[in-house]
Write an enzyme that holds these catalytic residues in place. Structure first.
Site, PDB file in Angstrom:
ATOM      1  N   PRO A   1      -5.627  20.371   7.840  1.00  0.00           N
ATOM      2  CA  PRO A   1      -5.691  21.481   6.870  1.00  0.00           C
ATOM      3  C   PRO A   1      -7.016  21.526   6.108  1.00  0.00           C
ATOM      4  CG  PRO A   1      -3.996  19.872   6.227  1.00  0.00           C
ATOM      5  CD  PRO A   1      -4.530  19.431   7.554  1.00  0.00           C
TER       6      PRO A   1
ATOM      7  N   GLU B   1      -0.170  10.978   6.878  1.00  0.00           N
ATOM      8  CA  GLU B   1      -1.124  11.361   5.818  1.00  0.00           C
ATOM      9  C   GLU B   1      -2.499  11.667   6.387  1.00  0.00           C
ATOM     10  OE1 GLU B   1      -0.267  11.970   2.503  1.00  0.00           O
ATOM     11  OE2 GLU B   1       1.632  11.827   3.581  1.00  0.00           O
TER      12      GLU B   1
ATOM     13  N   ARG C   1      -6.140  32.046  27.071  1.00  0.00           N
ATOM     14  CA  ARG C   1      -6.031  33.456  27.433  1.00  0.00           C
ATOM     15  C   ARG C   1      -7.400  34.131  27.590  1.00  0.00           C
ATOM     16  NH1 ARG C   1      -6.244  37.093  23.349  1.00  0.00           N
ATOM     17  NH2 ARG C   1      -4.699  38.564  24.148  1.00  0.00           N
TER      18      ARG C   1
ATOM     19  N   ASP D   1      -8.107  43.661  21.581  1.00  0.00           N
ATOM     20  CA  ASP D   1      -7.270  42.872  20.670  1.00  0.00           C
ATOM     21  C   ASP D   1      -7.770  42.937  19.239  1.00  0.00           C
ATOM     22  OD1 ASP D   1      -5.623  41.792  22.535  1.00  0.00           O
ATOM     23  OD2 ASP D   1      -6.631  39.850  22.643  1.00  0.00           O
TER      24      ASP D   1
HETATM   25  N1  ADE Z   1      -2.182  19.768  10.182  1.00  0.00           N
HETATM   26  C1  ADE Z   1      -1.394  20.038   9.130  1.00  0.00           C
HETATM   27  N2  ADE Z   1      -1.597  21.286   8.673  1.00  0.00           N
HETATM   28  C2  ADE Z   1      -2.556  21.841   9.471  1.00  0.00           C
HETATM   29  C3  ADE Z   1      -3.198  23.098   9.501  1.00  0.00           C
HETATM   30  N3  ADE Z   1      -2.937  24.067   8.624  1.00  0.00           N
HETATM   31  N4  ADE Z   1      -4.115  23.304  10.460  1.00  0.00           N
HETATM   32  C4  ADE Z   1      -4.426  22.330  11.342  1.00  0.00           C
HETATM   33  N5  ADE Z   1      -3.848  21.125  11.351  1.00  0.00           N
HETATM   34  C5  ADE Z   1      -2.919  20.873  10.433  1.00  0.00           C
END
Ligand code: ADE
Length: 243
Positions: A86, A113, A150, A164
């Site tokens: 994230p 984590e 794709r 697209d």
């Molecule tokens: N791992 C946990 N959340 C994630 C996200 N939003 N994008 C990529 N990997 C992740």
């Protein structure tokens, strides 16, 4: 192209790889996908790949030495290594286009984590698929794979993706199919009259309108040609009149 996915949960990928367009692309040898179990690179008798964080705190952290052993084993000089997290740059169609031109990519799926920070020394891209937190990187890895596969030659026809949303820089125009009338709602006349130039213009107008109303940020990055500039002025006038 070759894609190697390093994960603790190989089983999550089986239905994804054995369905529809992705399955066909693999069977037709347009892409090769290899699932790599990170646990095989553990060097303790309990097959641990993670440990408690230095400094304390909850959860477990994936060890750098385990990841490095995996990469040393599977990496080639052509590989680009992606870490799903994230904290990464937000994934988009432009990144998908770029990655689809690589010869080989390795995707490291995070869990618990996350990874020991020192893993980043062996990674080319940190990618997030959006501003939310998943339980692990597997769904992010599938999203990245799907969007890349794709785009590979002969996987789907170029006409199928050239309009697209995001591929052109604009959101895609609305589509209709049979029945012609449903619940008193008719398909727009222009789509049934067979005039290709009018259809092209209508679709461009609708694309611009949707992008203007929903994603002005995309329009800011888009360079409009003369025709699009005129259409956008019309859309702006119409929207102002409605207010
Ligand atoms: N791992 C946990 N959340 C994630 C996200 N939003 N994008 C990529 N990997 C992740």
């Amino acid at each position: 192209m070759k894609i190697k996915i390093v994960t603790l949960f190989k089983e999550m990928f089986i239905p994804f790889l054995e369905t529809s367009i992705i399955k066909r692309a693999i069977n037709n040898k347009l892409v090769e996908v290899e699932l790599v179990d990170l646990r095989t690179y553990s060097n303790d008798k309990h097959n641990h790949v993670d440990d408690t964080p230095y400094g304390g705190g909850s959860g477990m952290v994936i060890r750098v030495d385990v990841v490095k052993r995996a990469l040393d084993d599977i990496k080639s000089s052509a590989s680009k290594v992606i870490l799903t997290t994230p904290r990464g740059i937000t994934y988009n169609q432009q990144i998908a286009n770029k990655l689809s031109k690589e010869e080989e990519i390795i995707i490291l799926c995070g869990h618990y984590e996350g990874f020991d920070e020192r893993v980043l020394d062996y990674v080319d891209y940190e990618i997030s698929i959006g501003d939310y937190v998943l339980t692990g990187g597997e769904i992010a890895a599938m999203t990245i794979c799907d969007s890349i596969i794709r785009l590979l030659k002969d996987v789907i026809k170029e006409e199928s993706y050239k309009d697209d949303s995001f591929q052109t820089g604009l959101l895609e125009y609305p589509q209709y199919t049979r029945p012609y009338i449903y619940d008193d709602k008719k398909v727009p006349d222009v789509l049934v009259n067979g005039n290709h130039e009018e259809i092209r213009k209508y679709r461009l107008y609708e694309s611009l309108k949707l992008t203007y109303l929903r994603r002005k940020d995309l329009l800011d990055k888009y360079s409009l040609n003369k025709e699009e500039e005129e259409l956008l002025k019309k859309i702006e006038r119409e929207t102002l009149q409605k207010k």
